[in-house]
Design an enzyme around this catalytic site. Structure first.
Site, mmCIF file in Angstrom:
data_model
loop_
_atom_site.group_PDB
_atom_site.id
_atom_site.type_symbol
_atom_site.label_atom_id
_atom_site.label_comp_id
_atom_site.label_asym_id
_atom_site.label_seq_id
_atom_site.Cartn_x
_atom_site.Cartn_y
_atom_site.Cartn_z
ATOM 1 N NE ARG A 22 -45.505 -16.419 -37.652
ATOM 2 C CZ ARG A 22 -44.176 -16.386 -37.590
ATOM 3 N NH1 ARG A 22 -43.530 -17.437 -37.140
ATOM 4 N NH2 ARG A 22 -43.501 -15.325 -37.949
ATOM 5 N NE ARG B 213 -59.701 -15.275 -42.623
ATOM 6 C CZ ARG B 213 -58.991 -14.263 -42.201
ATOM 7 N NH1 ARG B 213 -58.863 -13.185 -42.949
ATOM 8 N NH2 ARG B 213 -58.419 -14.309 -41.024
ATOM 9 N NE ARG C 166 -32.536 -12.099 -41.053
ATOM 10 C CZ ARG C 166 -31.634 -11.330 -41.621
ATOM 11 N NH1 ARG C 166 -30.353 -11.428 -41.298
ATOM 12 N NH2 ARG C 166 -31.995 -10.430 -42.513
ATOM 13 N NE ARG D 283 -43.135 -6.078 -39.504
ATOM 14 C CZ ARG D 283 -43.544 -7.229 -39.002
ATOM 15 N NH1 ARG D 283 -44.653 -7.771 -39.400
ATOM 16 N NH2 ARG D 283 -42.842 -7.840 -38.078
ATOM 17 C CD GLU E 260 -40.326 -5.052 -37.948
ATOM 18 O OE1 GLU E 260 -41.322 -4.431 -37.507
ATOM 19 O OE2 GLU E 260 -40.287 -6.278 -38.050
ATOM 20 C CE1 TYR F 165 -42.104 -13.861 -33.548
ATOM 21 C CE2 TYR F 165 -44.158 -15.090 -33.373
ATOM 22 C CZ TYR F 165 -43.486 -13.901 -33.528
ATOM 23 O OH TYR F 165 -44.205 -12.737 -33.653
ATOM 24 C CG ASP G 136 -47.930 -14.874 -31.864
ATOM 25 O OD1 ASP G 136 -47.156 -13.961 -32.209
ATOM 26 O OD2 ASP G 136 -48.530 -15.596 -32.677
HETATM 27 P P1 FAD Z 1 -38.623 -10.782 -24.164
HETATM 28 O O1 FAD Z 1 -39.662 -9.770 -24.402
HETATM 29 O O2 FAD Z 1 -37.489 -10.835 -25.121
HETATM 30 O O3 FAD Z 1 -38.048 -10.563 -22.700
HETATM 31 C C1 FAD Z 1 -36.817 -11.090 -22.275
HETATM 32 C C2 FAD Z 1 -36.146 -10.040 -21.410
HETATM 33 O O4 FAD Z 1 -34.978 -10.603 -20.828
HETATM 34 C C3 FAD Z 1 -35.689 -8.824 -22.226
HETATM 35 O O5 FAD Z 1 -36.215 -7.637 -21.665
HETATM 36 C C4 FAD Z 1 -34.173 -8.876 -22.121
HETATM 37 O O6 FAD Z 1 -33.580 -7.588 -22.073
HETATM 38 C C5 FAD Z 1 -33.967 -9.615 -20.808
HETATM 39 N N1 FAD Z 1 -32.682 -10.278 -20.713
HETATM 40 C C6 FAD Z 1 -32.157 -11.165 -21.599
HETATM 41 N N2 FAD Z 1 -30.936 -11.551 -21.186
HETATM 42 C C7 FAD Z 1 -30.690 -10.892 -20.023
HETATM 43 C C8 FAD Z 1 -29.576 -10.853 -19.139
HETATM 44 N N3 FAD Z 1 -28.469 -11.552 -19.392
HETATM 45 N N4 FAD Z 1 -29.647 -10.075 -18.056
HETATM 46 C C9 FAD Z 1 -30.756 -9.332 -17.791
HETATM 47 N N5 FAD Z 1 -31.831 -9.327 -18.612
HETATM 48 C C10 FAD Z 1 -31.797 -10.093 -19.703
HETATM 49 N N6 FAD Z 1 -46.604 -11.400 -30.351
HETATM 50 C C11 FAD Z 1 -47.939 -11.261 -30.500
HETATM 51 O O7 FAD Z 1 -48.715 -11.923 -29.818
HETATM 52 N N7 FAD Z 1 -48.453 -10.357 -31.409
HETATM 53 C C12 FAD Z 1 -47.659 -9.581 -32.194
HETATM 54 O O8 FAD Z 1 -48.158 -8.793 -32.993
HETATM 55 C C13 FAD Z 1 -46.245 -9.722 -32.059
HETATM 56 N N8 FAD Z 1 -45.410 -8.984 -32.827
HETATM 57 C C14 FAD Z 1 -44.062 -9.155 -32.684
HETATM 58 C C15 FAD Z 1 -43.234 -8.365 -33.495
HETATM 59 C C16 FAD Z 1 -41.854 -8.499 -33.383
HETATM 60 C C17 FAD Z 1 -40.967 -7.658 -34.255
HETATM 61 C C18 FAD Z 1 -41.306 -9.446 -32.475
HETATM 62 C C19 FAD Z 1 -39.821 -9.625 -32.376
HETATM 63 C C20 FAD Z 1 -42.124 -10.207 -31.662
HETATM 64 C C21 FAD Z 1 -43.516 -10.070 -31.763
HETATM 65 N N9 FAD Z 1 -44.384 -10.800 -30.944
HETATM 66 C C22 FAD Z 1 -45.740 -10.666 -31.094
HETATM 67 C C23 FAD Z 1 -43.875 -11.744 -29.920
HETATM 68 C C24 FAD Z 1 -43.724 -11.078 -28.533
HETATM 69 O O9 FAD Z 1 -42.780 -10.037 -28.620
HETATM 70 C C25 FAD Z 1 -43.270 -12.162 -27.526
HETATM 71 O O10 FAD Z 1 -44.289 -13.125 -27.366
HETATM 72 C C26 FAD Z 1 -42.908 -11.642 -26.129
HETATM 73 O O11 FAD Z 1 -42.263 -10.415 -26.140
HETATM 74 C C27 FAD Z 1 -42.004 -12.670 -25.449
HETATM 75 O O12 FAD Z 1 -41.762 -12.324 -24.108
HETATM 76 P P2 FAD Z 1 -40.477 -12.885 -23.353
HETATM 77 O O13 FAD Z 1 -40.568 -12.406 -21.962
HETATM 78 O O14 FAD Z 1 -40.337 -14.341 -23.583
HETATM 79 O O15 FAD Z 1 -39.226 -12.258 -24.120
HETATM 80 N N1 UDP Z 2 -44.853 -13.041 -45.214
HETATM 81 C C1 UDP Z 2 -44.702 -12.661 -46.534
HETATM 82 N N2 UDP Z 2 -45.223 -11.486 -46.953
HETATM 83 C C2 UDP Z 2 -45.864 -10.639 -46.124
HETATM 84 C C3 UDP Z 2 -46.022 -11.020 -44.756
HETATM 85 C C4 UDP Z 2 -45.497 -12.218 -44.338
HETATM 86 O O1 UDP Z 2 -44.102 -13.391 -47.308
HETATM 87 O O2 UDP Z 2 -46.309 -9.560 -46.559
HETATM 88 C C5 UDP Z 2 -44.266 -14.329 -44.802
HETATM 89 C C6 UDP Z 2 -42.804 -14.188 -44.346
HETATM 90 O O3 UDP Z 2 -42.121 -15.375 -44.708
HETATM 91 C C7 UDP Z 2 -42.940 -14.093 -42.842
HETATM 92 C C8 UDP Z 2 -44.087 -15.068 -42.589
HETATM 93 O O4 UDP Z 2 -44.975 -14.871 -43.702
HETATM 94 O O5 UDP Z 2 -41.740 -14.462 -42.196
HETATM 95 C C9 UDP Z 2 -44.836 -14.862 -41.299
HETATM 96 O O6 UDP Z 2 -45.355 -13.577 -41.287
HETATM 97 P P1 UDP Z 2 -45.783 -12.856 -39.951
HETATM 98 O O7 UDP Z 2 -46.453 -11.582 -40.298
HETATM 99 O O8 UDP Z 2 -46.461 -13.842 -39.075
HETATM 100 O O9 UDP Z 2 -44.431 -12.605 -39.230
HETATM 101 P P2 UDP Z 2 -43.318 -11.525 -39.328
HETATM 102 O O10 UDP Z 2 -43.483 -10.720 -40.581
HETATM 103 O O11 UDP Z 2 -43.535 -10.754 -38.088
HETATM 104 O O12 UDP Z 2 -42.125 -12.404 -39.354
#
Ligand code: FAD
Ligand code: UDP
Length: 369
Positions: free
Chosen positions: A172, A176, A249, A281, A301, A349, A351
């Site tokens: 991912r 560069r 996780r 982080r 986090e 997963y 985005d």
């Molecule tokens: P969710 O946001 O999980 O929505 C599902 C919803 O269903 C939740 O609100 C949950 O409460 C509800 N639900 C589940 N079960 C039930 C139930 N039984 N009854 C009622 N409600 C329920 N994407 C990016 O593009 N850029 C980023 O920088 C980025 N950073 C991220 C960082 C983290 C730490 C994480 C975890 C994800 C990140 N993502 C990022 C991904 C992004 O969060 C997801 O693409 C997006 O939130 C997915 O939307 P979703 O609706 O599928 O899931």
């Molecule tokens: N990663 C790493 N060092 C860093 C950042 C990322 O080793 O400083 C690795 C790690 O395995 C991570 C993966 O790259 O799970 C993807 O990173 P990304 O930032 O896309 O995702 P996130 O940290 O949100 O899992």
């Protein structure tokens, strides 16, 4: 109680885009969520006038012009470019792996010198075809960067040895040979000014929304309220874990308001890549929007084991879990009037841009039925 065309379980991004598209097509939608707010994991809230990404940093990035135009129709985006730093035992390095990082690690000044360093370390490790994350990382950036910037972070994040993790996780990240700290290769990138929650509010404007309702606490009644169900929650839970439990996780977010401190770390994202620091982080939220408030808010986090009561954040897409998911997917195809979508229901997963792409396609498929 009113009867609806659709009950949408979950008002994260997937459920909200689907609700928006269906209500625009004059379908009636009831959207429920077990949380006390809309938006799922992209939810943002204001603390002392600072927009806080409650579930970790969310940076919108995409190559898809249609998706970029779509999301921009709900909010104005700024020009934010994600350029995280890595802190390894007090030493700072630029991410993603680029000429700045190679200079900081080895003192090399040209792409040819960096390539030669990586090539030497790859040969020393005898890796021709990487079979796991460790080998993939050494193959891409060499042993020194693997040991300082990847191994500790990865093993904390996934609670597994890098040898037992699939190579694709590290693919991912860009590598560069230019002096460019942009974390993403995507053509379009930014943060919605004022946060994500108002985007979701607009998407849900014509739907009925009920919060604090777990679908499974009253499934029979809730099902009776609509002709069709769209489930965005965990697929194994929907089927009462009949084939077993999918692994995730989880994360814990520790958010602190630092009063009268204008700038804590000078960057929105700093990764802690050693294995001793418990968190992966620290996010300093105001920097996503170039904030000048007198205070600041930071979030640490921590990766944690997924157990009952914890939020499932990252699906563990190894071969056993993928096989298990496939069994559930097959079962889901046999359900009449019940549809599954989003990162929990598809155990993948995604985005945000991919979620929008899939939600828009999903509605078109529903329409053609
Ligand atoms: P969710 O946001 O999980 O929505 C599902 C919803 O269903 C939740 O609100 C949950 O409460 C509800 N639900 C589940 N079960 C039930 C139930 N039984 N009854 C009622 N409600 C329920 N994407 C990016 O593009 N850029 C980023 O920088 C980025 N950073 C991220 C960082 C983290 C730490 C994480 C975890 C994800 C990140 N993502 C990022 C991904 C992004 O969060 C997801 O693409 C997006 O939130 C997915 O939307 P979703 O609706 O599928 O899931
Ligand atoms: N990663 C790493 N060092 C860093 C950042 C990322 O080793 O400083 C690795 C790690 O395995 C991570 C993966 O790259 O799970 C993807 O990173 P990304 O930032 O896309 O995702 P996130 O940290 O949100 O899992």
């Amino acid at each position: 109680m009113k009867h609806y065309d659709y009950l949408i379980v979950g008002c994260g991004l997937f459920g909200s885009v689907v609700a928006r598209e269906l209500t625009e097509r004059k379908k009636t939608c009831l959207v429920i969520d077990k949380r006390n707010h809309i938006g799922g994991n992209i939810y943002t809230e204001h603390i002392n006038d600072i927009v806080v990404h409650k579930y970790g940093a969310h940076i919108f990035h995409t190559d898809n012009k249609q998706v970029w135009d779509y999301i921009n129709s709900f909010a104005e985006f700024n020009r934010y470019t994600n350029s995280p730093l890595a802190n390894y035992k007090g030493e700072l390095y630029n991410l993603p792996f680029n000429m700045n990082t190679f200079y900081q690690i080895w003192g090399v000044r040209t792409p040819a010198e960096a390539i030669s360093k990586i090539e030497t370390q790859r040969l020393e490790a005898c890796i021709e075809k990487p079979r796991n994350l460790e080998e993939q990382a050494i193959f891409l950036v060499g042993k020194d960067i693997y040991e300082k910037l990847i191994k500790g972070y990865t093993e904390k994040q996934w609670a597994r040895s890098a040898i037992d993790l699939p190579a694709f996780i590290i693919q991912r990240l860009p590598v560069r040979f230019t002096f460019d700290n942009n974390y993403f290769d995507a053509k379009y990138q930014g943060i919605p000014i004022g946060g994500y929650t108002s985007i979701i509010e607009k998407m849900l404007a014509k739907a009925d929304v009920v919060l604090n309702v777990d679908y499974f606490s009253d499934k029979v009644y809730l099902d009776s309220l609509a002709d069709n169900i769209i489930c965005t929650g965990e697929i194994d839970r929907y089927f009462d874990y009949c084939y077993g439990t999918l692994e995730y996780r989880s994360l814990k977010f520790e958010t602190t308001l630092l009063k009268n401190q204008t700038n804590f770390q000078g960057n929105a994202v700093v990764n802690y890549t050693d294995s001793d620091t418990q968190y992966t982080r620290i996010i300093e939220h105001k920097h996503f929007e170039y904030g000048r408030q007198p205070d600041t808010v930071i979030t640490k986090e921590y990766p944690v084991t997924f157990a009952e009561g914890e939020e499932p954040y990252y699906p563990i897409n190894d071969s056993d879990n993928n096989r298990l998911y496939e069994s559930y997917r097959q079962l889901s195809l046999q359900q009449k009037g019940v549809y599954f979508g989003g990162r929990l229901a598809e155990f993948k997963y995604y985005d945000m841009d991919r979620i929008i792409e899939r939600a828009l396609k999903f509605v078109l498929q529903l329409e053609s039925k």
